[in-house]
Design an enzyme around this catalytic site. Sequence first.
Site, PDB file in Angstrom:
ATOM      1  N   GLU A  33       0.831  -1.212   0.000  1.00  0.00           N
ATOM      2  CA  GLU A  33       0.000   0.000   0.000  1.00  0.00           C
ATOM      3  C   GLU A  33       0.858   1.252   0.000  1.00  0.00           C
ATOM      4  OE1 GLU A  33      -3.223  -0.042  -1.161  1.00  0.00           O
ATOM      5  OE2 GLU A  33      -3.519  -1.462   0.469  1.00  0.00           O
ATOM      6  N   HIS A  34       0.496   2.200  -0.854  1.00  0.00           N
ATOM      7  CA  HIS A  34       1.217   3.459  -1.040  1.00  0.00           C
ATOM      8  C   HIS A  34       2.647   3.215  -1.531  1.00  0.00           C
ATOM      9  CE1 HIS A  34      -1.778   6.369   0.423  1.00  0.00           C
ATOM     10  NE2 HIS A  34      -2.163   5.387   1.220  1.00  0.00           N
ATOM     11  N   ASP A  36       2.912   2.127  -4.923  1.00  0.00           N
ATOM     12  CA  ASP A  36       2.846   2.209  -6.384  1.00  0.00           C
ATOM     13  C   ASP A  36       3.441   3.500  -6.925  1.00  0.00           C
ATOM     14  OD1 ASP A  36       0.639   3.562  -5.306  1.00  0.00           O
ATOM     15  OD2 ASP A  36      -0.740   2.922  -6.900  1.00  0.00           O
ATOM     16  N   SER A 127     -11.668   1.137  -5.393  1.00  0.00           N
ATOM     17  CA  SER A 127     -11.355   1.688  -6.717  1.00  0.00           C
ATOM     18  C   SER A 127     -12.553   1.840  -7.631  1.00  0.00           C
ATOM     19  CB  SER A 127     -10.266   0.850  -7.404  1.00  0.00           C
ATOM     20  OG  SER A 127      -9.070   0.948  -6.698  1.00  0.00           O
ATOM     21  N   SER A 128     -13.596   2.471  -7.139  1.00  0.00           N
ATOM     22  CA  SER A 128     -14.728   2.773  -8.010  1.00  0.00           C
ATOM     23  C   SER A 128     -14.317   3.742  -9.111  1.00  0.00           C
ATOM     24  CB  SER A 128     -15.888   3.352  -7.188  1.00  0.00           C
ATOM     25  OG  SER A 128     -15.482   4.502  -6.470  1.00  0.00           O
ATOM     26  N   ASP A 173      -4.384   0.851  -9.180  1.00  0.00           N
ATOM     27  CA  ASP A 173      -5.831   0.653  -9.276  1.00  0.00           C
ATOM     28  C   ASP A 173      -6.261   0.428 -10.720  1.00  0.00           C
ATOM     29  OD1 ASP A 173      -5.732   1.119  -6.604  1.00  0.00           O
ATOM     30  OD2 ASP A 173      -6.719   3.069  -6.664  1.00  0.00           O
TER      31      ASP A 173
END
Length: 387
Positions: A33-34, A36, A127-128, A173
């Site tokens: 997480e964080h 990318d 991730s909508s 995402d």
Amino acid sequence: MNVDQLKVEFIKFYDEGDCHVYFSPGRVNLIGEHTDYNGGFVFPCALSFGTYCLIRKTQNDYFQFRSLNQDKTYKINLDSITKAFPKGNWVNYVIGVIAQFVKNDGDLKNGADILFWGNVPNGAGLSSSASLEVATGVTINQEYNFGKTQIDIVRYSQKAEHEYAGVMCGIMDQFASGIGKKDHAIYLNCNNLEYELVPIKLEGVKIVIGNTNSPHSLDEGKYNERVEECRVAVEAIKPSKKIALLGELNPAEFNLFSDKIISETVRKRARHVVTEIERTMKAVENLKQGKLEEFGQLMNESHDSLRDDYEVTGFELDSMVEAARKIEGTIGSRMTGGGFGGSTVNLVKDEFIEQFIEQVGKEYTEKTGIVGEFYVAEIGDGGKRIE
């Protein structure tokens, strides 16, 4: 809603006639997480729910955009299709992607009627927005015969998020939404986009997503603040070791150069990134070897680092994770996504899932006053035409 029901809705808005149907999924990140936007490794998988896009090309010189999830509709002339709306308009995610095609591949000669519907909970950290972007990308690419690759669509979608939503996100995402494969997770190097599709074999264990129903909003500044703090860390280390991203450091090198970072806060941010990349690499190897307990422990360590060093969890996420870890059958529990609200991802033994949902839900509500939601995840394919 199913596809037939969506077609009925499309006809209500746009009259009789055929339309094509596309779909792109949301995602859950198992670990990483964080990392990318810091050029590190991530390990997401596409979900079975996402965004549907129904389209009928027309001879008109305008696009019409409607969403069954939103009240506001838009009619946009072709000569204005790259112009962003004020912040907060959902259509920015759509025209942001279309704008990338126009800028890079040529003008659109005719318009279309488009209808969206999604079943990714907004603000749940699943991730909508990326799902909407990639759904738009695969639709425009195929309908207008641009011939771009799925990786191109992923890049266009990320660019749309930067330029039209104002969130300086990494590529994870959109990559998961575009490249995902059923029953696989994606081991992605975000620095060079090399990736491996890793089969998810969880004998007697399921992935359970816990939605805190405390929606995050990444465009309110905190996400971009973390991106900037990581940039500051890189600049502090550069005179001693030439790096462009924190992902180029291993933990030993970070320990050697961390004293160059004057701010304790920035040092903590960088420490999370470097150790999280290492955790992700170890976690994937553990999964390949069937070492689920070890994988789960790394998930726990990931959340603790996001809580203590990166400070992106918050009361709701921490409360749900704390409740989850009290269940005997929970192998690992952590926040997933950008944080500041959203969802948790949990590995839970099959025989404990019912107890997990009941007890974690009860304790979470007692502690926060919010009713959470839980989904047993099904891993699906990336964006594509389905009809």
